[in-house]
Design an enzyme around this catalytic site. Structure first.
Site, PDB file in Angstrom:
ATOM      1  N   ASN A 224       0.877  -1.169   0.000  1.00 53.58           N
ATOM      2  CA  ASN A 224       0.000   0.000   0.000  1.00 53.58           C
ATOM      3  C   ASN A 224       0.913   1.216   0.000  1.00 53.58           C
ATOM      4  OD1 ASN A 224      -1.780   2.062   0.478  1.00 53.58           O
ATOM      5  ND2 ASN A 224      -2.388   1.378   2.531  1.00 53.58           N
ATOM      6  N   TRP A 225       1.041   1.828  -1.157  1.00 50.74           N
ATOM      7  CA  TRP A 225       1.972   2.966  -1.270  1.00 50.74           C
ATOM      8  C   TRP A 225       1.437   4.214  -0.558  1.00 50.74           C
ATOM      9  CZ3 TRP A 225       3.903   3.068  -7.108  1.00 50.74           C
ATOM     10  CH2 TRP A 225       4.631   1.894  -7.355  1.00 50.74           C
ATOM     11  N   LYS A 226       0.164   4.187  -0.196  1.00 55.67           N
ATOM     12  CA  LYS A 226      -0.486   5.367   0.413  1.00 55.67           C
ATOM     13  C   LYS A 226      -0.248   6.584  -0.488  1.00 55.67           C
ATOM     14  CE  LYS A 226      -0.155   3.122   4.866  1.00 55.67           C
ATOM     15  NZ  LYS A 226      -0.045   3.224   6.314  1.00 55.67           N
TER      16      LYS A 226
ATOM     17  N   HIS B 119      -9.570   1.427   4.847  1.00 55.38           N
ATOM     18  CA  HIS B 119      -8.291   1.536   5.561  1.00 55.38           C
ATOM     19  C   HIS B 119      -8.476   2.446   6.774  1.00 55.38           C
ATOM     20  CE1 HIS B 119      -4.149   2.481   6.516  1.00 55.38           C
ATOM     21  NE2 HIS B 119      -3.807   1.403   5.843  1.00 55.38           N
TER      22      HIS B 119
ATOM     23  N   GLU C 105      -6.776   4.733   7.927  1.00 56.87           N
ATOM     24  CA  GLU C 105      -6.518   6.159   7.661  1.00 56.87           C
ATOM     25  C   GLU C 105      -7.729   6.816   7.020  1.00 56.87           C
ATOM     26  OE1 GLU C 105      -2.849   5.472   5.581  1.00 56.87           O
ATOM     27  OE2 GLU C 105      -1.931   4.876   7.477  1.00 56.87           O
TER      28      GLU C 105
ATOM     29  N   GLU D  29      -5.446  -4.830  10.509  1.00 59.13           N
ATOM     30  CA  GLU D  29      -4.394  -3.845  10.761  1.00 59.13           C
ATOM     31  C   GLU D  29      -4.689  -3.101  12.068  1.00 59.13           C
ATOM     32  OE1 GLU D  29      -2.359  -2.661   6.785  1.00 59.13           O
ATOM     33  OE2 GLU D  29      -4.035  -1.315   7.131  1.00 59.13           O
TER      34      GLU D  29
ATOM     35  N   GLY E   5       2.702   2.168  10.908  1.00 55.79           N
ATOM     36  CA  GLY E   5       3.699   3.229  10.766  1.00 55.79           C
ATOM     37  C   GLY E   5       4.397   3.576  12.068  1.00 55.79           C
TER      38      GLY E   5
ATOM     39  N   SER F  39       3.503  -2.293  10.342  1.00 54.22           N
ATOM     40  CA  SER F  39       4.950  -2.409  10.550  1.00 54.22           C
ATOM     41  C   SER F  39       5.495  -3.790  10.170  1.00 54.22           C
ATOM     42  CB  SER F  39       5.323  -2.040  11.991  1.00 54.22           C
ATOM     43  OG  SER F  39       4.974  -0.693  12.257  1.00 54.22           O
TER      44      SER F  39
ATOM     45  N   GLY G 104       2.807  -1.039   4.289  1.00 57.25           N
ATOM     46  CA  GLY G 104       2.976   0.378   3.969  1.00 57.25           C
ATOM     47  C   GLY G 104       4.436   0.689   3.710  1.00 57.25           C
ATOM     48  N   GLY G 105       5.105   1.224   4.713  1.00 58.48           N
ATOM     49  CA  GLY G 105       6.480   1.718   4.590  1.00 58.48           C
ATOM     50  C   GLY G 105       7.441   0.808   3.840  1.00 58.48           C
TER      51      GLY G 105
END
Ligand code: 13P
Length: 247
Positions: free
Chosen positions: A9-11, A94, A96, A166, A172, A211, A232-233
């Site tokens: 997920n590149w966000k 998600h 976010e 999640e 993150g 993470s 993500g990251g």
């Protein structure tokens, strides 16, 4: 046997040029063929990234969509628009989006139905906040998200959907749920699907997200109920993402 699914997920990261560089770097590696790999990229990157993964086994995903086909919804993107670009998956609900854009379980449910109707596979995200976990309400919260999210979803469509667990406190933050805790919750989610859809609980794929890094992926993937990761990251760096795929 459930096929493992690792999705990046590149966000809100990567311009087209940056995204193409990342995909080129990923393509330079041999990837574990037993794993389904999905890149969930920003809307603006979808077309060029689709072209760049042509001929590979990598699948494409979006990170959100509206439930209506068209209309006066300034700034939104519709399922037919995504379908036209060859999107296979869409992340829905998600944390976010729930947190910063006030998405409700009802919205997520409408989006799920719409995605399925348009032949786009939903990756529906659920997870509790730190406060909810500290209050030992995490299972109650996640169960309610699943029940509301899946309301009216036909059993024939269950295999097409993916769930991502999640925990918000692990996103993150560098804090991962322990592999055992993640597995415990994911097994609980599977049982909840069992209450709704019986034996199909053994078919649906459930990912862990929060993470996920090269140093914790194998422990997570070795658990009985964890079928993959939503990342993500670590999906923004080719070497790291490839290590996750080749766990
Ligand atoms: P991180 O891997 O950066 O913690 O993000 C997890 C996530 O939100 C994936 O959807």
């Amino acid at each position: 046997m459930r096929t493992p699914i690792i999705a990046g997920n590149w966000k809100m990261n990567k311009t087209i040029e940056e995204g193409l560089d990342l995909v080129e770097a990923i393509k330079g590696h041999t990837l574990n063929e037993k794993v389904e790999v999905v890149l969930c990229v920003p809307f603006t990157d979808i077309k060029p990234i689709k072209e760049s993964i042509e001929g590979t086994a990598i699948k494409l995903g979006a990170q959100n969509m509206h439930w209506e086909d068209a209309g006066a919804y300034t700034g939104e993107i519709s399922p037919p628009m995504l379908k036209e670009l060859g999107v296979d998956y869409v992340i829905l609900g998600h944390s976010e989006r729930r947190q910063y854009f006030n998405e409700s379980d009802e919205d997520v449910n409408k989006k799920m139905k719409s995605a399925i109707n348009h032949g786009i596979r939903p990756i529906i995200c659920v997870g509790e906040s730190l406060e909810e976990r500290e209050g030992q309400r995490e299972k109650e919260v996640v169960k309610a998200q699943i029940i509301k999210g899946f309301e009216g979803i036909d059993s024939k469509d269950i295999e097409k959907t993916v769930i991502a667990y999640e925990p918000i406190w692990a996103i993150g933050t560098g804090k991962t749920a322990s592999a055992e805790d993640a597995n415990d919750m994911i097994a609980f989610i599977r049982d909840t699907i069992g209450e709704l859809y019986g034996d199909l609980k053994d078919k649906i794929r459930i990912q862990y997200g929060g993470s996920v890094k090269p140093n914790n992926i194998s422990e997570l993937m070795n658990q009985s109920d964890i079928d993959g990761a939503l990342v993500g990251g670590a999906s923004l760096n080719a070497d790291d993402f490839v290590k996750l795929i080749n766990y």
